[in-house]
Design a protein around this motif. Sequence first.
Motif, PDB file in Angstrom:
ATOM      1  N   TYR A  56       0.830  -1.431   0.077  1.00 50.78           N
ATOM      2  CA  TYR A  56       0.073  -0.235   0.076  1.00 50.78           C
ATOM      3  C   TYR A  56       1.058   1.388  -0.113  1.00 50.78           C
ATOM      4  N   ARG A  57       2.008   1.115   0.067  1.00 50.28           N
ATOM      5  CA  ARG A  57       3.211   2.490   0.182  1.00 50.28           C
ATOM      6  C   ARG A  57       3.066   3.068  -1.285  1.00 50.28           C
ATOM      7  N   ASP A  58       3.594   4.365  -1.129  1.00 46.69           N
ATOM      8  CA  ASP A  58       3.553   5.190  -2.231  1.00 46.69           C
ATOM      9  C   ASP A  58       5.266   5.657  -2.302  1.00 46.69           C
ATOM     10  N   SER A  59       5.962   5.398  -1.643  1.00 48.55           N
ATOM     11  CA  SER A  59       6.990   5.818  -1.333  1.00 48.55           C
ATOM     12  C   SER A  59       8.121   5.322  -2.830  1.00 48.55           C
ATOM     13  N   PRO A  60       9.142   5.971  -2.973  1.00 50.20           N
ATOM     14  CA  PRO A  60       9.878   5.207  -4.191  1.00 50.20           C
ATOM     15  C   PRO A  60      10.482   4.023  -4.191  1.00 50.20           C
ATOM     16  N   VAL A  61      10.482   3.297  -5.355  1.00 47.96           N
ATOM     17  CA  VAL A  61      10.677   1.770  -5.250  1.00 47.96           C
ATOM     18  C   VAL A  61      12.145   1.560  -5.150  1.00 47.96           C
ATOM     19  N   GLY A  87     -10.451  17.001 -16.968  1.00 51.21           N
ATOM     20  CA  GLY A  87     -10.219  15.724 -16.562  1.00 51.21           C
ATOM     21  C   GLY A  87      -9.317  15.348 -15.572  1.00 51.21           C
ATOM     22  N   TRP A  88      -8.322  16.322 -15.345  1.00 48.45           N
ATOM     23  CA  TRP A  88      -7.336  16.025 -14.426  1.00 48.45           C
ATOM     24  C   TRP A  88      -8.136  16.337 -13.192  1.00 48.45           C
ATOM     25  N   TYR A  89      -8.894  17.353 -13.319  1.00 48.92           N
ATOM     26  CA  TYR A  89      -9.636  17.671 -11.707  1.00 48.92           C
ATOM     27  C   TYR A  89     -10.282  16.255 -11.452  1.00 48.92           C
ATOM     28  N   TRP A  90     -11.215  15.865 -12.136  1.00 52.00           N
ATOM     29  CA  TRP A  90     -11.816  14.590 -11.958  1.00 52.00           C
ATOM     30  C   TRP A  90     -10.955  13.563 -11.658  1.00 52.00           C
ATOM     31  N   SER A  91      -9.931  13.303 -12.223  1.00 57.05           N
ATOM     32  CA  SER A  91      -8.844  12.162 -12.059  1.00 57.05           C
ATOM     33  C   SER A  91      -8.274  12.667 -10.511  1.00 57.05           C
ATOM     34  N   LYS A  92      -7.989  13.655 -10.248  1.00 57.97           N
ATOM     35  CA  LYS A  92      -7.321  14.257  -8.990  1.00 57.97           C
ATOM     36  C   LYS A  92      -8.368  13.666  -7.746  1.00 57.97           C
ATOM     37  N   ARG A  93      -9.767  13.906  -7.970  1.00 58.05           N
ATOM     38  CA  ARG A  93     -10.546  13.421  -6.684  1.00 58.05           C
ATOM     39  C   ARG A  93     -10.571  12.065  -6.646  1.00 58.05           C
ATOM     40  N   ILE A  94     -10.585  11.291  -7.842  1.00 57.02           N
ATOM     41  CA  ILE A  94     -10.588   9.813  -7.713  1.00 57.02           C
ATOM     42  C   ILE A  94      -9.264   9.403  -7.048  1.00 57.02           C
ATOM     43  N   CYS A  95      -8.265   9.975  -7.587  1.00 57.13           N
ATOM     44  CA  CYS A  95      -6.754   9.440  -6.988  1.00 57.13           C
ATOM     45  C   CYS A  95      -6.662   9.752  -5.632  1.00 57.13           C
ATOM     46  N   GLU A  96      -7.122  10.993  -5.070  1.00 56.30           N
ATOM     47  CA  GLU A  96      -7.213  11.247  -3.816  1.00 56.30           C
ATOM     48  C   GLU A  96      -8.043  10.310  -2.837  1.00 56.30           C
ATOM     49  N   ARG A  97      -9.015   9.958  -3.288  1.00 54.68           N
ATOM     50  CA  ARG A  97      -9.937   9.033  -2.513  1.00 54.68           C
ATOM     51  C   ARG A  97      -9.094   7.636  -2.346  1.00 54.68           C
ATOM     52  N   THR A  98      -8.634   7.179  -3.390  1.00 54.77           N
ATOM     53  CA  THR A  98      -7.926   5.938  -3.439  1.00 54.77           C
ATOM     54  C   THR A  98      -6.581   6.075  -2.482  1.00 54.77           C
ATOM     55  N   ALA A  99      -5.898   6.884  -2.581  1.00 51.17           N
ATOM     56  CA  ALA A  99      -4.579   7.222  -1.779  1.00 51.17           C
ATOM     57  C   ALA A  99      -5.091   7.239  -0.377  1.00 51.17           C
ATOM     58  N   LYS A 100      -6.039   7.915   0.185  1.00 49.77           N
ATOM     59  CA  LYS A 100      -6.466   8.041   1.462  1.00 49.77           C
ATOM     60  C   LYS A 100      -6.696   6.452   2.159  1.00 49.77           C
ATOM     61  N   ASP A 101      -7.420   5.650   1.009  1.00 46.93           N
ATOM     62  CA  ASP A 101      -7.566   4.254   1.607  1.00 46.93           C
ATOM     63  C   ASP A 101      -6.199   3.620   1.479  1.00 46.93           C
ATOM     64  N   GLU A 132       1.498  13.591  -9.752  1.00 48.79           N
ATOM     65  CA  GLU A 132       1.091  12.159  -9.444  1.00 48.79           C
ATOM     66  C   GLU A 132       0.012  11.723 -10.048  1.00 48.79           C
ATOM     67  N   VAL A 133      -0.965  12.794 -10.293  1.00 48.23           N
ATOM     68  CA  VAL A 133      -2.353  12.488 -10.857  1.00 48.23           C
ATOM     69  C   VAL A 133      -2.295  12.110 -12.352  1.00 48.23           C
ATOM     70  N   VAL A 134      -0.981  13.039 -12.870  1.00 45.00           N
ATOM     71  CA  VAL A 134      -0.837  12.646 -14.446  1.00 45.00           C
ATOM     72  C   VAL A 134      -0.182  11.539 -14.537  1.00 45.00           C
ATOM     73  N   ARG A 135       0.684  11.049 -13.724  1.00 43.12           N
ATOM     74  CA  ARG A 135       1.402   9.729 -13.723  1.00 43.12           C
ATOM     75  C   ARG A 135       0.444   8.479 -13.587  1.00 43.12           C
ATOM     76  N   LEU A 136      -0.448   8.733 -12.735  1.00 46.91           N
ATOM     77  CA  LEU A 136      -1.470   7.726 -12.581  1.00 46.91           C
ATOM     78  C   LEU A 136      -2.613   7.501 -13.862  1.00 46.91           C
ATOM     79  N   ALA A 137      -2.939   8.599 -14.181  1.00 45.95           N
ATOM     80  CA  ALA A 137      -3.809   8.864 -15.308  1.00 45.95           C
ATOM     81  C   ALA A 137      -3.087   8.079 -16.396  1.00 45.95           C
ATOM     82  N   ALA A 138      -1.867   8.447 -16.720  1.00 46.73           N
ATOM     83  CA  ALA A 138      -0.999   7.814 -18.081  1.00 46.73           C
ATOM     84  C   ALA A 138      -0.989   6.533 -17.889  1.00 46.73           C
TER      85      ALA A 138
END
Length: 549
Positions: free
Chosen positions: A33-38, A191-205, A446-452
């Motif tokens: 579940y970590r988001d630190s560098p690999v 699209g980035w704004y909507w993606s950001k909301r999706i990513c933030e929800r998942t990141a919190k989880d 990070e939102v751009v990376r996840l969306a790509a």
Amino acid sequence: MTNGFDFSPGAQVPLTGMDGGTAATQALASAAYRDSPVEALVGINDGAAVSAPRMSLFQPNLGEAWAHAVQTRMLGASRNELVQSFGVEPQSVVEHCLAANRIRKERDDRLSVLMIVFGVLFLPGVLVWLGAFQLRKTLSALSGKRKGAGAFGGIVLAVAVGFAVLLAIRPPFTGFWHEYFRVVMIAPVIGWYWSKRICERTAKDLRDRWDGLVKGSGVGAKIPQAVPRNPDQIRAESLRQSLAKLSAEQNSNVVFYAGPKGILGMGSRWGSWHMAEELVPREGLAEIHPFRSWDVIRAIHDRLRMLERGPLHTGGFPKASIRHWVVVPTGAGAGKISRPSGSEVEGYSVKDFEIQRICNEQQFGKGSRHYLGIQFVLWDGNLVITLMVTVTVLAHTLRVEVTGHALGPIDGLFTSGPPAKEKTITKPVKFWETKTVSLPLIDTGEVVRLAARAPLTRFPGILNYLGGSLKLPEPFGLRHTWADKPWQHRFMADDALRAATPVLRAVHGAAIHVMQENGVDTSQFTNRSMVLGGMVQGVEPRKADAYDA
């Protein structure tokens, strides 16, 4: 029947082992579940490697790379054999990797829809934004090597923003294309704004699960895809069988001795004590009564089971695991291990009659060897102490050998919690004071990376080619691969050293008792046992497998 393991009961819900998991299990599971560098994993074990990304915009973080690599390595159809993970429940770790991948997949499915809508309909604008962020990321990576490269990354992004404003104010062409180019750079921002909301929800989880596992209060992994609901769900049934196969391999009684690395999964040998004397009849007897190595081992086994009982109520030894092991030799630099097969093996474990044969007959020359092991799993799985006993009879000499192995705690990388997303700034008016402000869990890059990455998650081969992947060290085992040395922790070192003395005395006492019952003159064995009893009281950890002498 598959690989000697019967899957006939049908669909079963995978359960988390070891009463909810130990601290070591949860620490390893939290990596999913970590988001630190690999790259942080490479510093722990030299065998781990991260392939360089061809496009850094598609590079995975630690959680993404770990969950994918562990799932593939431990559940893949063509995977190699695994090293047992003592002190850890590997099935629980893999289940959390599956759960993390499922959470990310649900997020990526939503992001993929947005990418289709805004990426296909407004493809020129999306390509410009992706190119700008890729160039910015590349220049930011060079900022540590070249002075001023990081500033150029900011300039690139500012140029892209300026270009978007210019197109919105004075678009080229006329008619339909006039209006299209007015919004071609702005629509991706929506699209980035909507993606950001999706990513933030998942990141919190994900971060809540990470934090809960590290603190010991994490929820269990939910993997409904591993529970087939009808006979036609071949994929779910295959996953369920892979999890059952993993548990069977974890319970195998075969371990591997890899030279200076010691027994894989148990740690290197830090101490060794030998009692080897001649078998001569007791005075008044013409010859001794015949007995075998297995008779001595069985008596030692019974004596070791009594260790947790003592004359004083002081706590003493916890309940230990006592098992007969078949030890297979392998090279220190071997890239994989190979488990025994044949009619003597069932479900990855050697049958009892074959263990007795190895104990009595395979004491010299080629072949596997028999050891009786007593293992203590302490500190919530962070310390594994194993003392191995082997008995050999060559000519007229009986040799009883006890060796100590210790596996230390999980590396601190896995026990750290999620860092707070905040920074300290100077107050605008009261400039002599500072304040701490919270930052968003997901920044723009990070939102751009996840969306790509989202549309390519269904094609892991392409994603690994573009963004790189994590290569796990071999021979791979979840526990020993990321273990630290126990001697750096005072109490862990004390526990390892203290366990040796009572175990050694129990082993010698049981062996001498068997010899006395069979008419052996035990005076030499008793003297040697007393000498070793004195030596073990002053024992210090050393590299017994390095043969420094």
